[in-house]
Design a protein around this motif. Structure first.
Motif, PDB file in Angstrom:
ATOM      1  N   ASP A   1       0.832  -1.208   0.000  1.00  0.00           N
ATOM      2  CA  ASP A   1       0.000   0.000   0.000  1.00  0.00           C
ATOM      3  C   ASP A   1       0.865   1.257   0.000  1.00  0.00           C
ATOM      4  O   ASP A   1       0.591   2.218  -0.740  1.00  0.00           O
ATOM      5  CB  ASP A   1      -0.919   0.019   1.225  1.00  0.00           C
ATOM      6  CG  ASP A   1      -2.033  -1.014   1.136  1.00  0.00           C
ATOM      7  OD1 ASP A   1      -2.266  -1.534   0.026  1.00  0.00           O
ATOM      8  OD2 ASP A   1      -2.665  -1.287   2.186  1.00  0.00           O
ATOM      9  N   VAL A   2       1.919   1.267   0.835  1.00  0.00           N
ATOM     10  CA  VAL A   2       2.804   2.436   0.882  1.00  0.00           C
ATOM     11  C   VAL A   2       3.486   2.636  -0.466  1.00  0.00           C
ATOM     12  O   VAL A   2       3.613   3.762  -0.966  1.00  0.00           O
ATOM     13  CB  VAL A   2       3.845   2.267   2.013  1.00  0.00           C
ATOM     14  CG1 VAL A   2       4.954   3.304   1.907  1.00  0.00           C
ATOM     15  CG2 VAL A   2       3.159   2.373   3.370  1.00  0.00           C
ATOM     16  N   LYS A   3       3.916   1.550  -1.092  1.00  0.00           N
ATOM     17  CA  LYS A   3       4.577   1.644  -2.397  1.00  0.00           C
ATOM     18  C   LYS A   3       3.624   2.206  -3.454  1.00  0.00           C
ATOM     19  O   LYS A   3       3.998   3.086  -4.250  1.00  0.00           O
ATOM     20  CB  LYS A   3       5.059   0.257  -2.805  1.00  0.00           C
ATOM     21  CG  LYS A   3       5.800   0.215  -4.111  1.00  0.00           C
ATOM     22  CD  LYS A   3       6.268  -1.202  -4.414  1.00  0.00           C
ATOM     23  CE  LYS A   3       6.927  -1.269  -5.766  1.00  0.00           C
ATOM     24  NZ  LYS A   3       7.316  -2.635  -6.110  1.00  0.00           N
ATOM     25  N   GLU A   4       2.360   1.723  -3.455  1.00  0.00           N
ATOM     26  CA  GLU A   4       1.383   2.223  -4.415  1.00  0.00           C
ATOM     27  C   GLU A   4       1.062   3.695  -4.165  1.00  0.00           C
ATOM     28  O   GLU A   4       0.962   4.491  -5.113  1.00  0.00           O
ATOM     29  CB  GLU A   4       0.108   1.384  -4.356  1.00  0.00           C
ATOM     30  CG  GLU A   4       0.263   0.000  -4.934  1.00  0.00           C
ATOM     31  CD  GLU A   4      -0.986  -0.844  -4.769  1.00  0.00           C
ATOM     32  OE1 GLU A   4      -2.029  -0.290  -4.336  1.00  0.00           O
ATOM     33  OE2 GLU A   4      -0.920  -2.036  -5.072  1.00  0.00           O
TER      34      GLU A   4
ATOM     35  N   ASP B   1       1.615   6.709  -6.690  1.00  0.00           N
ATOM     36  CA  ASP B   1       0.532   7.627  -7.048  1.00  0.00           C
ATOM     37  C   ASP B   1       0.910   9.075  -6.738  1.00  0.00           C
ATOM     38  O   ASP B   1       0.667   9.992  -7.548  1.00  0.00           O
ATOM     39  CB  ASP B   1      -0.746   7.267  -6.303  1.00  0.00           C
ATOM     40  CG  ASP B   1      -1.358   5.957  -6.781  1.00  0.00           C
ATOM     41  OD1 ASP B   1      -0.978   5.498  -7.877  1.00  0.00           O
ATOM     42  OD2 ASP B   1      -2.199   5.391  -6.042  1.00  0.00           O
ATOM     43  N   TYR B   2       1.534   9.293  -5.582  1.00  0.00           N
ATOM     44  CA  TYR B   2       1.947  10.644  -5.223  1.00  0.00           C
ATOM     45  C   TYR B   2       3.045  11.144  -6.161  1.00  0.00           C
ATOM     46  O   TYR B   2       3.052  12.319  -6.553  1.00  0.00           O
ATOM     47  CB  TYR B   2       2.426  10.692  -3.770  1.00  0.00           C
ATOM     48  CG  TYR B   2       2.728  12.091  -3.310  1.00  0.00           C
ATOM     49  CD1 TYR B   2       1.696  12.991  -3.039  1.00  0.00           C
ATOM     50  CD2 TYR B   2       4.039  12.523  -3.157  1.00  0.00           C
ATOM     51  CE1 TYR B   2       1.975  14.274  -2.630  1.00  0.00           C
ATOM     52  CE2 TYR B   2       4.327  13.808  -2.747  1.00  0.00           C
ATOM     53  CZ  TYR B   2       3.280  14.679  -2.484  1.00  0.00           C
ATOM     54  OH  TYR B   2       3.562  15.954  -2.091  1.00  0.00           O
TER      55      TYR B   2
ATOM     56  N   GLY C   1       2.800  15.209 -12.513  1.00  0.00           N
ATOM     57  CA  GLY C   1       1.769  15.898 -13.303  1.00  0.00           C
ATOM     58  C   GLY C   1       1.678  17.369 -12.935  1.00  0.00           C
ATOM     59  O   GLY C   1       1.518  18.234 -13.817  1.00  0.00           O
ATOM     60  N   ARG C   2       1.779  17.669 -11.650  1.00  0.00           N
ATOM     61  CA  ARG C   2       1.725  19.074 -11.224  1.00  0.00           C
ATOM     62  C   ARG C   2       2.939  19.845 -11.734  1.00  0.00           C
ATOM     63  O   ARG C   2       2.820  21.005 -12.156  1.00  0.00           O
ATOM     64  CB  ARG C   2       1.665  19.157  -9.701  1.00  0.00           C
ATOM     65  CG  ARG C   2       0.418  18.588  -9.077  1.00  0.00           C
ATOM     66  CD  ARG C   2      -0.723  19.505  -9.223  1.00  0.00           C
ATOM     67  NE  ARG C   2      -0.487  20.666  -8.384  1.00  0.00           N
ATOM     68  CZ  ARG C   2      -1.338  21.623  -8.179  1.00  0.00           C
ATOM     69  NH1 ARG C   2      -2.499  21.557  -8.735  1.00  0.00           N
ATOM     70  NH2 ARG C   2      -1.046  22.640  -7.438  1.00  0.00           N
ATOM     71  N   ILE C   3       4.097  19.184 -11.680  1.00  0.00           N
ATOM     72  CA  ILE C   3       5.314  19.833 -12.189  1.00  0.00           C
ATOM     73  C   ILE C   3       5.190  20.064 -13.687  1.00  0.00           C
ATOM     74  O   ILE C   3       5.548  21.131 -14.201  1.00  0.00           O
ATOM     75  CB  ILE C   3       6.565  18.984 -11.861  1.00  0.00           C
ATOM     76  CG1 ILE C   3       6.824  19.002 -10.347  1.00  0.00           C
ATOM     77  CG2 ILE C   3       7.780  19.487 -12.617  1.00  0.00           C
ATOM     78  CD1 ILE C   3       7.911  18.055  -9.913  1.00  0.00           C
ATOM     79  N   HIS C   4       4.651  19.086 -14.392  1.00  0.00           N
ATOM     80  CA  HIS C   4       4.471  19.210 -15.834  1.00  0.00           C
ATOM     81  C   HIS C   4       3.494  20.349 -16.135  1.00  0.00           C
ATOM     82  O   HIS C   4       3.727  21.147 -17.089  1.00  0.00           O
ATOM     83  CB  HIS C   4       3.959  17.881 -16.401  1.00  0.00           C
ATOM     84  CG  HIS C   4       3.860  17.862 -17.893  1.00  0.00           C
ATOM     85  ND1 HIS C   4       4.971  17.939 -18.698  1.00  0.00           N
ATOM     86  CD2 HIS C   4       2.794  17.769 -18.712  1.00  0.00           C
ATOM     87  CE1 HIS C   4       4.583  17.903 -19.962  1.00  0.00           C
ATOM     88  NE2 HIS C   4       3.251  17.778 -19.998  1.00  0.00           N
ATOM     89  N   GLU C   5       2.387  20.465 -15.366  1.00  0.00           N
ATOM     90  CA  GLU C   5       1.432  21.556 -15.566  1.00  0.00           C
ATOM     91  C   GLU C   5       2.100  22.900 -15.279  1.00  0.00           C
ATOM     92  O   GLU C   5       1.858  23.885 -15.976  1.00  0.00           O
ATOM     93  CB  GLU C   5       0.231  21.381 -14.631  1.00  0.00           C
ATOM     94  CG  GLU C   5      -0.717  20.274 -15.020  1.00  0.00           C
ATOM     95  CD  GLU C   5      -1.837  20.111 -14.010  1.00  0.00           C
ATOM     96  OE1 GLU C   5      -1.969  20.947 -13.090  1.00  0.00           O
ATOM     97  OE2 GLU C   5      -2.575  19.113 -14.134  1.00  0.00           O
TER      98      GLU C   5
END
Length: 163
Positions: free
Chosen positions: A139-142, A146-147, A153-157
């Motif tokens: 769960d921590v790895k997933e 995801d984070y 994605g935020r950096i790309h935006e």
């Protein structure tokens, strides 16, 4: 009154009405004779057992009187012999107990190493804890993945908006 009508109807159909129970005199005489028989039986058995007990006590005392001089004469031989027999019996019992303990320990070791038979004591909670930790690690790895994707994605935006 209703009972008289039923009794009369019963008497007309079946003859005389039924009697419930017996008279007091017949109960006391049978009870008294029964108690007498019980008392005589108990007294006979008690006296017989008391007589047998006395005979057994007399035989024991006579045997002890006869055996005491023999025990005194042979005591220098009998006492060490009894002591040696006691030690030998104790040694056999101790060695047998050690043998049984060794077989039980070897059997347990064999079952533990081979994994056959029942699970070892405490293995179920350990397996549960190991599975629980593996699930939490997954769960921590997933969540980290995801984070990471979210942050990328935020950096790309942010970089797209700057140009």
């Amino acid at each position: 009154m209703a009972d008289q009508g039923r009794a009369a109807g019963y008497a007309a159909s079946y003859g005389s009405p039924p009697t419930y129970g017996t008279s007091y005199e017949s109960n006391t005489s049978s009870s008294s004779s029964r108690q007498t028989v019980k008392f005589l039986t108990a007294a006979t058995i008690g006296i017989s057992l008391l007589l047998l007990s006395g005979l057994t006590l007399t035989g024991t005392v006579i045997g002890l009187v006869i055996a005491t001089p023999l025990l005194v004469i042979f005591s220098p031989i009998l006492v060490p012999a009894a002591f040696v027999l006691f030690l030998v019996a104790l040694g056999f019992l101790f060695s047998g107990g050690c043998g049984v303990a060794a077989i039980a320990a070897l059997s347990w070791i064999y079952n533990y190493v081979s994994g056959s038979g029942n699970q070892h004591a405490g293995s179920d909670p350990l397996e549960y804890a190991k599975g629980y930790l593996a699930d939490k690690a997954r769960d921590v790895k997933e969540r980290a993945k995801d984070y990471g994707n979210y942050a990328q994605g935020r950096i790309h935006e942010a970089t797209q908006g700057a140009y």
